[in-house]
Design a protein around this motif. Sequence first.
Motif, mmCIF file in Angstrom:
data_model
loop_
_atom_site.group_PDB
_atom_site.id
_atom_site.type_symbol
_atom_site.label_atom_id
_atom_site.label_comp_id
_atom_site.label_asym_id
_atom_site.label_seq_id
_atom_site.Cartn_x
_atom_site.Cartn_y
_atom_site.Cartn_z
ATOM 1 N N PHE A 97 -13.792 -34.012 -18.318
ATOM 2 C CA PHE A 97 -12.528 -34.476 -17.762
ATOM 3 C C PHE A 97 -12.561 -35.994 -17.587
ATOM 4 N N PHE A 98 -13.626 -36.500 -16.977
ATOM 5 C CA PHE A 98 -13.732 -37.938 -16.749
ATOM 6 C C PHE A 98 -13.899 -38.708 -18.048
ATOM 7 N N ALA A 111 -15.268 -57.504 -24.562
ATOM 8 C CA ALA A 111 -15.147 -56.202 -25.209
ATOM 9 C C ALA A 111 -15.290 -55.039 -24.222
ATOM 10 N N ASP A 112 -16.021 -55.239 -23.142
ATOM 11 C CA ASP A 112 -16.279 -54.184 -22.171
ATOM 12 C C ASP A 112 -15.009 -53.883 -21.359
ATOM 13 N N LEU A 113 -14.736 -52.602 -21.125
ATOM 14 C CA LEU A 113 -13.535 -52.204 -20.407
ATOM 15 C C LEU A 113 -13.472 -52.812 -19.010
ATOM 16 N N SER A 114 -14.571 -52.827 -18.301
ATOM 17 C CA SER A 114 -14.543 -53.370 -16.935
ATOM 18 C C SER A 114 -14.218 -54.867 -16.943
ATOM 19 N N VAL A 115 -14.683 -55.595 -17.940
ATOM 20 C CA VAL A 115 -14.373 -57.020 -18.053
ATOM 21 C C VAL A 115 -12.900 -57.207 -18.406
ATOM 22 N N ASP A 123 -8.743 -47.998 -9.059
ATOM 23 C CA ASP A 123 -8.781 -46.590 -9.466
ATOM 24 C C ASP A 123 -9.504 -46.404 -10.800
ATOM 25 N N ILE A 124 -9.207 -47.260 -11.768
ATOM 26 C CA ILE A 124 -9.897 -47.140 -13.059
ATOM 27 C C ILE A 124 -11.380 -47.426 -12.875
ATOM 28 N N GLU A 153 -16.999 -45.486 -12.653
ATOM 29 C CA GLU A 153 -18.200 -45.311 -11.835
ATOM 30 C C GLU A 153 -18.586 -43.834 -11.718
ATOM 31 N N VAL A 154 -17.612 -42.977 -11.462
ATOM 32 C CA VAL A 154 -17.906 -41.543 -11.322
ATOM 33 C C VAL A 154 -18.408 -40.966 -12.638
ATOM 34 N N LYS A 155 -17.816 -41.386 -13.752
ATOM 35 C CA LYS A 155 -18.289 -40.887 -15.046
ATOM 36 C C LYS A 155 -19.748 -41.279 -15.276
ATOM 37 N N ARG A 156 -20.092 -42.525 -14.970
ATOM 38 C CA ARG A 156 -21.491 -42.962 -15.119
ATOM 39 C C ARG A 156 -22.409 -42.128 -14.230
#
Length: 171
Positions: free
Chosen positions: A17-18, A59-63, A81-82, A87-90
């Motif tokens: 799901f995540f 390129a990184d999503l968090s950046v 939220d994103i 974080e939860v997925k990791r």
Amino acid sequence: MVDYIDKLSEEPSLLGFFTLANQLFTKDVEQLIERVFRKTDFALKSVVDSLFEHQGPLADLSVRLKVLLGLGVISPKVFEDISLFLEVKRHLKDEEEEFTFSHPAVIQFAKDLHHIDFLPINELLNVKTTMENKDSMLFQMQQMRLEKIIRSSLILAVTEIDEQLNVESPL
């Protein structure tokens, strides 16, 4: 988006799901970046593209999320939220045990989200805490109901975040 809602609804595992939610966010952020930085000038386009390519510093999503937040394209709530989803997925990837949607850590995650109505979950949690026999049929039914409500609430949160990312560039 309807395709993602169906996939999220049918995904049997929390990690799956995540993963799907984060894939949607990655796609949405990529498209938003394109709208924000869409340039026709060749020199400018080549510089911008090199920053956002797979090996580029952005390129990184968090950046990318930080860039969009800094430019005022996304709200702090969307950013937070994103970031929580990432974080939860990791964390789930590192866990040996398979978490359920009703796991206390998942409930806390849902509570921390800005784009979720926690009231229905909280009401069900209050009913559940009054039940003492975890082997009873009533407890099992309440547990299944909690799982469905949390999944549905998370799908609604993903949908809301998706809508916030699908805006025209304000720049």
